[in-house]
Design a protein around this motif. Structure first.
Motif, PDB file in Angstrom:
ATOM      1  N   ASP A  65      31.301  38.059  46.875  1.00 17.62           N
ATOM      2  CA  ASP A  65      30.774  37.438  45.663  1.00 17.62           C
ATOM      3  C   ASP A  65      31.186  38.218  44.424  1.00 17.62           C
ATOM      4  O   ASP A  65      31.532  37.633  43.398  1.00 17.62           O
ATOM      5  CB  ASP A  65      29.248  37.320  45.732  1.00 17.62           C
ATOM      6  N   LEU A  66      31.158  39.534  44.519  1.00 14.89           N
ATOM      7  CA  LEU A  66      31.586  40.341  43.369  1.00 14.89           C
ATOM      8  C   LEU A  66      33.064  40.146  43.060  1.00 14.89           C
ATOM      9  O   LEU A  66      33.458  40.104  41.895  1.00 14.89           O
ATOM     10  CB  LEU A  66      31.282  41.824  43.612  1.00 14.89           C
ATOM     11  N   ARG A  67      33.862  40.007  44.105  1.00 15.96           N
ATOM     12  CA  ARG A  67      35.295  39.747  43.890  1.00 15.96           C
ATOM     13  C   ARG A  67      35.469  38.408  43.154  1.00 15.96           C
ATOM     14  O   ARG A  67      36.250  38.304  42.200  1.00 15.96           O
ATOM     15  CB  ARG A  67      36.038  39.727  45.217  1.00 15.96           C
ATOM     16  N   ALA A  68      34.722  37.405  43.567  1.00 17.55           N
ATOM     17  CA  ALA A  68      34.794  36.099  42.892  1.00 17.55           C
ATOM     18  C   ALA A  68      34.330  36.213  41.445  1.00 17.55           C
ATOM     19  O   ALA A  68      34.948  35.620  40.544  1.00 17.55           O
ATOM     20  CB  ALA A  68      33.953  35.074  43.651  1.00 17.55           C
ATOM     21  N   LEU A  69      33.283  36.978  41.212  1.00 16.64           N
ATOM     22  CA  LEU A  69      32.799  37.155  39.841  1.00 16.64           C
ATOM     23  C   LEU A  69      33.792  37.947  39.002  1.00 16.64           C
ATOM     24  O   LEU A  69      33.986  37.638  37.812  1.00 16.64           O
ATOM     25  CB  LEU A  69      31.426  37.833  39.858  1.00 16.64           C
ATOM     26  N   GLN A  70      34.437  38.932  39.596  1.00 16.17           N
ATOM     27  CA  GLN A  70      35.486  39.665  38.878  1.00 16.17           C
ATOM     28  C   GLN A  70      36.619  38.722  38.485  1.00 16.17           C
ATOM     29  O   GLN A  70      37.117  38.772  37.368  1.00 16.17           O
ATOM     30  CB  GLN A  70      36.060  40.786  39.749  1.00 16.17           C
ATOM     31  N   ASP A  71      37.020  37.878  39.438  1.00 10.11           N
ATOM     32  CA  ASP A  71      38.097  36.921  39.156  1.00 10.11           C
ATOM     33  C   ASP A  71      37.707  35.991  38.012  1.00 10.11           C
ATOM     34  O   ASP A  71      38.521  35.686  37.143  1.00 10.11           O
ATOM     35  CB  ASP A  71      38.447  36.112  40.401  1.00 10.11           C
ATOM     36  N   LEU A  72      36.441  35.548  38.024  1.00 13.19           N
ATOM     37  CA  LEU A  72      35.974  34.674  36.947  1.00 13.19           C
ATOM     38  C   LEU A  72      35.961  35.407  35.611  1.00 13.19           C
ATOM     39  O   LEU A  72      36.303  34.822  34.582  1.00 13.19           O
ATOM     40  CB  LEU A  72      34.580  34.137  37.270  1.00 13.19           C
ATOM     41  N   SER A  73      35.562  36.665  35.615  1.00 10.68           N
ATOM     42  CA  SER A  73      35.486  37.402  34.349  1.00 10.68           C
ATOM     43  C   SER A  73      36.870  37.604  33.737  1.00 10.68           C
ATOM     44  O   SER A  73      36.985  37.790  32.520  1.00 10.68           O
ATOM     45  CB  SER A  73      34.781  38.746  34.543  1.00 10.68           C
ATOM     46  N   ALA A  74      37.894  37.536  34.551  1.00 10.11           N
ATOM     47  CA  ALA A  74      39.263  37.668  34.044  1.00 10.11           C
ATOM     48  C   ALA A  74      39.746  36.383  33.382  1.00 10.11           C
ATOM     49  O   ALA A  74      40.815  36.370  32.768  1.00 10.11           O
ATOM     50  CB  ALA A  74      40.204  38.064  35.178  1.00 10.11           C
ATOM     51  N   ARG A  75      38.958  35.312  33.519  1.00  6.59           N
ATOM     52  CA  ARG A  75      39.311  34.016  32.912  1.00  6.59           C
ATOM     53  C   ARG A  75      38.149  33.544  32.038  1.00  6.59           C
ATOM     54  O   ARG A  75      37.403  32.643  32.425  1.00  6.59           O
ATOM     55  CB  ARG A  75      39.637  33.013  34.003  1.00  6.59           C
ATOM     56  N   PRO A  76      37.958  34.142  30.878  1.00  3.98           N
ATOM     57  CA  PRO A  76      36.777  33.887  30.053  1.00  3.98           C
ATOM     58  C   PRO A  76      36.657  32.473  29.503  1.00  3.98           C
ATOM     59  O   PRO A  76      35.573  32.073  29.065  1.00  3.98           O
ATOM     60  CB  PRO A  76      36.905  34.909  28.919  1.00  3.98           C
ATOM     61  N   ASP A  77      37.708  31.677  29.566  1.00  5.23           N
ATOM     62  CA  ASP A  77      37.652  30.320  29.028  1.00  5.23           C
ATOM     63  C   ASP A  77      37.126  29.306  30.041  1.00  5.23           C
ATOM     64  O   ASP A  77      36.883  28.158  29.699  1.00  5.23           O
ATOM     65  CB  ASP A  77      39.041  29.894  28.540  1.00  5.23           C
ATOM     66  N   ARG A  78      36.907  29.739  31.268  1.00  2.32           N
ATOM     67  CA  ARG A  78      36.417  28.819  32.308  1.00  2.32           C
ATOM     68  C   ARG A  78      34.916  28.607  32.191  1.00  2.32           C
ATOM     69  O   ARG A  78      34.197  29.475  31.715  1.00  2.32           O
ATOM     70  CB  ARG A  78      36.730  29.386  33.688  1.00  2.32           C
ATOM     71  N   PRO A  79      34.428  27.446  32.650  1.00  4.86           N
ATOM     72  CA  PRO A  79      32.973  27.235  32.646  1.00  4.86           C
ATOM     73  C   PRO A  79      32.301  28.227  33.604  1.00  4.86           C
ATOM     74  O   PRO A  79      32.902  28.662  34.583  1.00  4.86           O
ATOM     75  CB  PRO A  79      32.801  25.798  33.161  1.00  4.86           C
ATOM     76  N   CYS A  80      31.058  28.541  33.324  1.00  9.56           N
ATOM     77  CA  CYS A  80      30.379  29.558  34.120  1.00  9.56           C
ATOM     78  C   CYS A  80      29.601  28.977  35.291  1.00  9.56           C
ATOM     79  O   CYS A  80      28.836  29.700  35.934  1.00  9.56           O
ATOM     80  CB  CYS A  80      29.485  30.428  33.242  1.00  9.56           C
ATOM     81  N   GLU A  81      29.780  27.708  35.618  1.00 11.28           N
ATOM     82  CA  GLU A  81      29.003  27.101  36.700  1.00 11.28           C
ATOM     83  C   GLU A  81      29.237  27.793  38.047  1.00 11.28           C
ATOM     84  O   GLU A  81      28.309  27.911  38.850  1.00 11.28           O
ATOM     85  CB  GLU A  81      29.262  25.601  36.801  1.00 11.28           C
ATOM     86  N   GLU A  82      30.456  28.274  38.301  1.00 10.84           N
ATOM     87  CA  GLU A  82      30.710  28.964  39.560  1.00 10.84           C
ATOM     88  C   GLU A  82      29.954  30.293  39.615  1.00 10.84           C
ATOM     89  O   GLU A  82      29.357  30.643  40.629  1.00 10.84           O
ATOM     90  CB  GLU A  82      32.204  29.200  39.750  1.00 10.84           C
TER      91      GLU A  82
END
Length: 139
Positions: A65-82
């Motif tokens: 889960d942390l890896r997925a959250l790290q990946d999301l944080s690297a793409r700040p323009d994406r929606p935060c629903e994930e």
């Protein structure tokens, strides 16, 4: 703050040296550059990554889960629903564990309340531990 040794990084982040090396080995922490002598040298970005991981671990998030959250944080323009979904899943897990601990607490309270303070042969605590059928509920 750049050019940190692994020991200094460990001190600043609160993460032990072997754990830092482990996070590097599984790709959770970016590989640092090395000094001419081959020593790992860390920077502010490594410190921030470790703080992120440590805080997430403190909140009970698993490494996937942390890896997925790290990946999301690297793409700040994406929606935060994930990210929200990952956090909601973790919240549900924490609530499940709390419910289990509350059941354990109730059973221990029941055992202690029924203790006659007599001899071990009549001890409700020992009897209940010896016979799971005497428990009030499942744990």
């Amino acid at each position: 703050m750049t050019d940190l040794s692994i020991g200094r990084l460990a001190t600043l982040s609160g993460v032990k040296v072997p754990t830092i090396r482990y996070y590097e080995s599984i790709g959770m922490l970016d590989a640092p550059p090395r000094s001419p002598g081959g020593q790992r040298r860390y920077g502010e970005d490594h410190l921030e990554q470790l703080r992120f991981i440590r805080h997430g671990r403190d909140l009970g998030f698993g490494l996937d889960d942390l890896r997925a959250l790290q990946d999301l944080s690297a793409r700040p323009d994406r929606p935060c629903e994930e990210a929200d979904g990952i956090a909601r899943k973790q919240l549900a897990e924490v609530e499940r564990r709390i419910a289990g601990l509350e059941a354990v607490r109730r059973e221990l309270e029941r055992m202690v309340e029924r203790c006659s303070h007599g001899v071990v042969d009549e001890c409700r605590v020992i009897q209940t531990l010896s016979d799971h059928g005497m428990c009030a509920g499942e744990h």
